[in-house]
Design a protein around this motif. Sequence first.
Motif, PDB file in Angstrom:
ATOM      1  N   ARG A 182       0.829  -1.215   0.000  1.00 15.66           N
ATOM      2  CA  ARG A 182       0.000   0.000   0.000  1.00 15.66           C
ATOM      3  C   ARG A 182       0.857   1.256   0.000  1.00 15.66           C
ATOM      4  N   ALA A 183       1.920   1.249   0.802  1.00 16.11           N
ATOM      5  CA  ALA A 183       2.799   2.415   0.860  1.00 16.11           C
ATOM      6  C   ALA A 183       3.478   2.660  -0.487  1.00 16.11           C
ATOM      7  N   ARG A 184       3.921   1.602  -1.127  1.00 16.08           N
ATOM      8  CA  ARG A 184       4.565   1.754  -2.429  1.00 16.08           C
ATOM      9  C   ARG A 184       3.566   2.215  -3.485  1.00 16.08           C
ATOM     10  N   GLU A 185       2.337   1.719  -3.429  1.00 14.46           N
ATOM     11  CA  GLU A 185       1.319   2.145  -4.382  1.00 14.46           C
ATOM     12  C   GLU A 185       0.976   3.618  -4.176  1.00 14.46           C
ATOM     13  N   HIS A 186       0.909   4.039  -2.933  1.00 17.34           N
ATOM     14  CA  HIS A 186       0.648   5.451  -2.642  1.00 17.34           C
ATOM     15  C   HIS A 186       1.744   6.325  -3.250  1.00 17.34           C
ATOM     16  N   ASP A 192       4.477  10.859  -3.655  1.00 11.85           N
ATOM     17  CA  ASP A 192       4.835  11.348  -2.329  1.00 11.85           C
ATOM     18  C   ASP A 192       4.777  10.202  -1.327  1.00 11.85           C
ATOM     19  N   VAL A 193       5.400  10.411  -0.192  1.00 10.16           N
ATOM     20  CA  VAL A 193       5.411   9.442   0.903  1.00 10.16           C
ATOM     21  C   VAL A 193       4.945  10.154   2.156  1.00 10.16           C
ATOM     22  N   GLN A 194       4.103   9.481   2.945  1.00  7.31           N
ATOM     23  CA  GLN A 194       3.684  10.066   4.211  1.00  7.31           C
ATOM     24  C   GLN A 194       4.905  10.396   5.066  1.00  7.31           C
ATOM     25  N   ALA A 195       4.831  11.533   5.764  1.00  6.34           N
ATOM     26  CA  ALA A 195       5.983  11.988   6.539  1.00  6.34           C
ATOM     27  C   ALA A 195       6.428  10.954   7.562  1.00  6.34           C
ATOM     28  N   SER A 200      11.872   5.560   7.151  1.00  4.49           N
ATOM     29  CA  SER A 200      12.092   4.221   6.587  1.00  4.49           C
ATOM     30  C   SER A 200      11.966   4.245   5.070  1.00  4.49           C
ATOM     31  N   LEU A 201      12.375   5.334   4.453  1.00  7.89           N
ATOM     32  CA  LEU A 201      12.172   5.512   3.023  1.00  7.89           C
ATOM     33  C   LEU A 201      12.841   4.430   2.194  1.00  7.89           C
ATOM     34  N   GLU A 202      13.879   3.797   2.736  1.00  6.92           N
ATOM     35  CA  GLU A 202      14.600   2.784   1.957  1.00  6.92           C
ATOM     36  C   GLU A 202      13.737   1.591   1.584  1.00  6.92           C
ATOM     37  N   VAL A 203      12.602   1.373   2.264  1.00  5.55           N
ATOM     38  CA  VAL A 203      11.748   0.235   1.904  1.00  5.55           C
ATOM     39  C   VAL A 203      10.981   0.492   0.624  1.00  5.55           C
ATOM     40  N   MET A 204      11.006   1.705   0.094  1.00  7.62           N
ATOM     41  CA  MET A 204      10.232   2.056  -1.093  1.00  7.62           C
ATOM     42  C   MET A 204      10.916   1.681  -2.397  1.00  7.62           C
ATOM     43  N   GLY A 205      12.113   1.154  -2.330  1.00  5.58           N
ATOM     44  CA  GLY A 205      12.790   0.753  -3.547  1.00  5.58           C
ATOM     45  C   GLY A 205      13.293   1.942  -4.343  1.00  5.58           C
TER      46      GLY A 205
END
Length: 549
Positions: A182-186, A192-195, A200-205
Motif C-alpha cells: 500500500r505504501a509503495r502504491e501510494h 509522495d510518501v507520508q511523513a 524508513s524511506l529505503e523500503v520504497m525501492g
Amino acid sequence: MSDHAFSAPGSPLPPSAADAVLAGLTDNPLGETSPSIYDTGRVVTLTPWLPGLDGRLKFLLDSQRPDGVWGATGGYAVLPTLSATEALLTVLRRRDSSAVPPGRLAAAAGRGLSAIWGLTHRNDPARLPDVVAAELIAPALVAEVNAHLDRLSEEPITGLDAWGSGGRLPLPPGSDPSALARAREHLRVSGDVQAKLWYSLEVMGAAARGTRARPVDGALACSVSATAAWLGHPPIAEPASIAFLQATAAAYGGAVPGTFPLYGFERTWAIGALVRVGIDVRVPPSLIEDLEQSLAAGAVGGAPGLPPDADSTSAGFATLARLGRPRTPDCLWEFELDDHFCCWQGERTPSPTANAHVLEAFAEHIARNAGDSGRHRAAVRKIVRWLAGVQLENGSWADKWHASPYYATSHCSLALDLVADPGAERAVRRAVEWTLATQNADGSWGIWGGTSEETAYAIHVLLHTAPGRSDPRSGRAAARGREFLLSQDPERHPPLWHQKDLFAPAAVCRAVRLAALRLTDSHTAPTADAGKGPGHGSADHRRQMRAGR
C-alpha cells in the motif's frame, strides 16, 4: 546477544566523571551512537558511489557471529542479518571494486543465508521485535534476497553454489507485506510518501530516489539509510545530503550509524539521569538554553527532522524543572488520549516509558504549582492507572524504545514513586520484587547476560524508590551490583536501544552508570543529602512531590 559492543573512542573519564559526560555533549555536538549493521548494509546497496566501501565491508564481516548471524539474539537478528547478507550479495553481483576478496564476501553471505534459513524455517520461527518499521523492512529485504537467489541458477556466484537450486526465504512472523504494498502504491500514484515513513524511506525501492521530502541539515528524518535511499544512485543534486553521508561514513570508518544525529534525545536523557539523583554537575549553559528554546516553541522530537513526540517533550520539561528552570508543560495535552498519552497521534504501539515521563513532567509541575494543577492531577491519576494496567505479570514493564525490561521498569518505577497513590506504590513494590529476583550470580542484571547499563537501571529501582530503599535486601543487592559496575569497562556499551536494529547512545549509557554509582554511595552514606535542601534529586524534594506539596 552479539558481543560487538560499542566502545566510544577517547581516553578514560577524568575524576569529575559526570562533568566529563556533559562536556562530551558539547565536544560531540552531533552525538555519539554506535554503528548500525542494518544501516551499513543498506548504504552498501543504495550508494555504491559513496567513499568508504572497504570500511563498510570490513565492519560487516567483523560483526558477523560464528553462527552466521548479525545482531543480537532471536528476532533481533532478523533485520541486521537480512540487510548484511543482501548487501554482500549485491556487492558480489555488481562486482564492486573492493580490496576484500570475493571469496571472503561469498563465504560470509553463505553463512548469512544459512542463518536466515535457520531463523525462519524452524518450528518456532524468530518473530520480529517491535523495532521501527520492522513489519515493512522485513518483506522488502526478503524480496531482495529472494531475487538474488532466483538469479543464482542462471548467474552463479563462486562459493554460493549450494544456493542456486531455487530456494526462497519465507517472511518472518510480524511482517506486513500488504502494508508495504500500500505504501509503495501510494508513492507510485501520488509521487509522495507520508511523513511518518520518511524515516524508513529505503523500503520504497528505486521510487524513493528524489521523492518529495524535507531533509534537515542534509539528513532525512535523522535516518542514514533513508537519506541514502532518497539520494539514490546516481545521487540527485543535493550537496547537503551528499555531504552528510560522506561526513558520517568518514567519522565511522566507512560504517554508518542508524539514527544520526540524535543529540536532542541524547542530551535530555544524559542530563536527566545525572540531575535526577542529585549529582552536582555543571550543565553547560548552551545545553540548557537549547532545550529551553526548543520547548518554548512547543513539543519537540528526539532531533531536528524527527516529528514532535510526548517522550522527548516531557523528558525535557522534567529535566528543566530539576535544573531550576521549570516551564509549564501544557503542550503535552496534544498527546492526551482517553486512558493514556501517545508518543504521537496514530502510533502503532503505546509506550509505558513515554507515559512515565509525562507523569514526571506533570508531577514536577504540581510540586511547584499546587494551586494550578487540577487537570495535571487528573492526568497523573490516569497515567498511574494505565501504567499499573500494563505492568507485566512478573512485575516488570516492557517498552518499544529498548530491548531490556530493566530500562522500562526503572523509568516507570521512578515516575510512579513520585505519586502518593496506593496503586502506584503497589506497582513499584512489584517492580522491586522482580528486580531482586532477577539479579545474576555475578551481581549484574541483564536479559542476555549482565551489562553495566541494565545493572544501573536495576540499582535505580532498588535505591531510588521508597519501596526499594525500605527493603534491606535492596542495599545488599545494589552493593553487589556496584561491584559489578566497577569491574566493567565503563566505555563498553552493548547495543540495547531500538531503532531499525539495536544501538547504544554512549552519553546516556555513561550517565545512567554514574547515577547508579552515586545512588550506591548515598545509600552507604546516610548524610549524603544533608545541607542540600529540597533541590532536584534530594530526598526532601522527592518527599515533597510524593506528598503533592
